[in-house]
Design a protein around this motif. Structure first.
Motif, short mmCIF file in Angstrom:
data_model
loop_
_atom_site.label_atom_id
_atom_site.label_comp_id
_atom_site.label_asym_id
_atom_site.label_seq_id
_atom_site.Cartn_x
_atom_site.Cartn_y
_atom_site.Cartn_z
N LEU A 158 52.68 19.58 52.50
CA LEU A 158 52.26 18.32 51.73
C LEU A 158 53.46 17.68 51.31
N ALA A 159 54.78 18.67 50.79
CA ALA A 159 56.03 17.98 50.35
C ALA A 159 56.59 17.15 51.53
N THR A 160 56.43 17.45 52.62
CA THR A 160 56.87 16.63 53.59
C THR A 160 55.89 15.64 54.58
N ASN A 161 54.62 15.57 53.91
CA ASN A 161 53.78 14.76 54.54
C ASN A 161 53.80 15.27 56.04
N ALA A 162 53.55 16.30 56.30
CA ALA A 162 53.77 16.97 57.86
C ALA A 162 52.53 15.91 58.63
N GLY A 163 53.19 16.08 60.09
CA GLY A 163 52.12 15.20 61.10
C GLY A 163 51.38 16.00 61.95
N GLY A 164 52.18 16.59 63.11
CA GLY A 164 51.45 17.21 64.18
C GLY A 164 50.63 16.73 65.35
N ILE A 165 50.03 17.40 65.98
CA ILE A 165 49.35 16.70 67.04
C ILE A 165 48.09 16.05 66.79
N ALA A 166 47.34 16.19 65.81
CA ALA A 166 46.02 15.62 65.64
C ALA A 166 46.11 14.30 64.73
N VAL A 167 47.17 13.91 64.58
CA VAL A 167 47.45 12.50 63.39
C VAL A 167 46.45 11.34 64.11
N LEU A 168 46.61 11.29 65.54
CA LEU A 168 45.85 10.44 66.09
C LEU A 168 44.38 9.99 65.62
#
Length: 480
Positions: A158-168
């Motif tokens: 949450l602190a970094t607003n993480a992304g990853g492979i399912a953002v699409l």
């Protein structure tokens, strides 16, 4: 209650700080031994190193609030840390020895499971992998997917607003949160753990804390969105002659497959070659070489017809000459092997040399043009440049890295980094992109942020920081 060990040489200025912290969190909540502190004092990549008088590990929101009240009163700076898997040095203390490390790893309870509301309330120290497991137990799915999910925590995500492979399909971490609980710098607790999809009662405060990198307060818990669990997946590897072709393919598959399209990952041939050379038990997914590759995955809550849908879309792209070759997975082990190639790039870079990393976000329509410009600009600066270009093409996030030899001297590396960063980021800025897509600003991009953030936007951020953290104790030297 036992007396805490003798204050370390790098202790914070306030004389009774350690005694007060010890009275708050007890023996289990303090780490004073230098050897035991070591894992908390450097980042995952080993780029940043710091010192601290104490690592504080509260076990509840109330303990966290008491710790923050003490630090606020004594003007003691605080660096909040989750799983310490960040890529930008945002959770590492500086070398002064004055900053307290606040580790959230003991706050690891799953507080509430609500299948009917498709929500899960968890504390900040819960591992992302454990969130996935808790969702699976009630036949639900939490879509945030990162390579570090076995060690990263919800609070850090949450602190970094993480992304990853399912953002699409599902969006960034920000899009997966219904509510949060946070401790303010002065120790007050804001309980925003509302599991609502609609709450039109003013400013949405949760979004101030999500992505703030620990500079406004301490996230202690969150209500996460869950989704129906996919029961079928279809995965394919595609070779293409150009990035333009992959961007066009992305548009086609979005129309053809709809929301079933979960991932659309891109790797240049150079990136794939790096993995094949440095990661064991890997093999090329296609017979020939191609300038660019894509790893595509569909997922659905129905098992019927998913592979056929993907094959139909890719078959048409082959017939039209849009792509050069395709391999559709026929079993789960083949899909795992394909994902190992994509996920092995970071490991391969570490083994191959020193990478100058660029985590950038661009309009998808501008990606091909940017890469052509950036490639030419870097080759003009360094004719033998090795560009490792990969990323989440589906959401416009490129990891456009420049690999340097492992024996590059520190001074030369520093000089090259500054020059290449400015070259790449100026091009990104010119087309309306961002210099940080999913890794955050931390220490890595802190000094560059004012160059690319509009002056008024930067001023507003500073005013919010001043309002919530007037003593400037929250993660100093990061982000702002």
């Amino acid at each position: 209650m036992t007396t805490p060990p003798t204050t370390p040489p790098a202790a914070a200025a306030h004389p009774d700080l350690l005694q007060r912290l010890h009275a708050t969190v007890g023996d289990a909540g303090l780490v004073l031994d230098a050897e035991a502190q070591a894992p908390y004092l450097q980042d995952w990549l080993g780029k940043w190193h710091g010192r601290t008088p104490v690592v504080v590990r509260p076990s509840s929101t109330e303990q966290t609030a008491a710790v923050m009240a003490i630090c606020h009163e004594t003007h003691t700076p605080v660096v909040t840390q989750g799983g310490n898997t960040g890529m930008s040095g945002g959770a590492t203390p500086d070398g002064s020895g004055a900053q307290v490390v606040l580790s959230m790893v003991r706050m690891n309870a799953i507080r509430h499971v609500d299948p009917m509301n498709n929500s899960l309330t968890v504390e900040a120290g819960v591992l992302l992998a454990n969130v996935h497991a808790a969702a699976a137990e009630i036949d639900r799915f939490f879509p945030l997917s990162l390579g570090s999910e076995g060690s990263c925590t919800v609070g850090g995500n949450l602190a970094t607003n993480a992304g990853g492979i399912a953002v699409l399909r599902y969006g960034n971490t920000r899009d997966l949160v219904l509510g949060i609980e946070a401790v303010l710098p002065d120790g007050r607790i804001w309980n925003g753990l509302r599991a609502l999809r609609k709450d039109n009662t003013g400013y949405d405060l949760r979004h101030l804390f999500i992505g703030s990198e620990g500079t406004l307060g301490v996230i202690t818990a969150a209500v996460l969105k869950l989704y129906p669990r996919p029961v079928a997946r279809a995965t394919a590897w595609i070779g293409a002659a150009s990035l333009e072709a992959l961007v066009a393919l992305l548009a086609r598959l979005r129309s053809h497959c709809g929301e079933r399209l979960v991932a659309f990952e891109m790797m240049s041939q150079a990136s794939l070659d790096l993995v094949l050379a440095h990661v064991t038990a890997t093999r090329a997914p296609l017979a020939g070489q191609h300038a660019f590759h894509a790893l595509v995955e569909l997922a659905d809550t129905r098992a019927d017809g998913l592979a056929e849908l993907l094959e139909e879309g890719l078959g048409a792209a082959l017939e039209d000459g849009l792509v050069q070759d395709v391999a559709v997975c026929t079993n789960a082990s083949q899909a795992t092997a394909f994902w190992k190639l994509r996920e092995g790039i970071s490991q391969a870079q570490v083994r191959a040399g020193k990478a100058i990393k660029h985590d950038i976000a661009l309009p998808i329509s501008a990606i091909a043009g940017f890469v052509a410009q950036a490639d030419a600009a870097l080759q003009a600066l360094q004719p033998d440049v090795r560009i490792v270009n990969f990323g989440h093409l589906g959401d416009g996030n490129l990891h456009y890295n420049v690999l340097q030899p492992a024996d590059t001297p520190y001074a030369e590396m520093t000089e090259k980094t500054a020059l290449l960063n400015r070259t790449v980021h100026d091009l990104v800025h010119a087309i309306g992109g961002s210099i940080s897509a999913e890794h955050g600003i931390g220490q890595l991009r802190r000094d560059e942020l004012p160059l690319y953030k509009p002056a008024l936007e930067f001023e507003l951020m500073m005013r919010i920081k001043q309002a919530l953290d007037p003593n400037q104790i929250m993660n100093p030297g990061k982000l702002l």
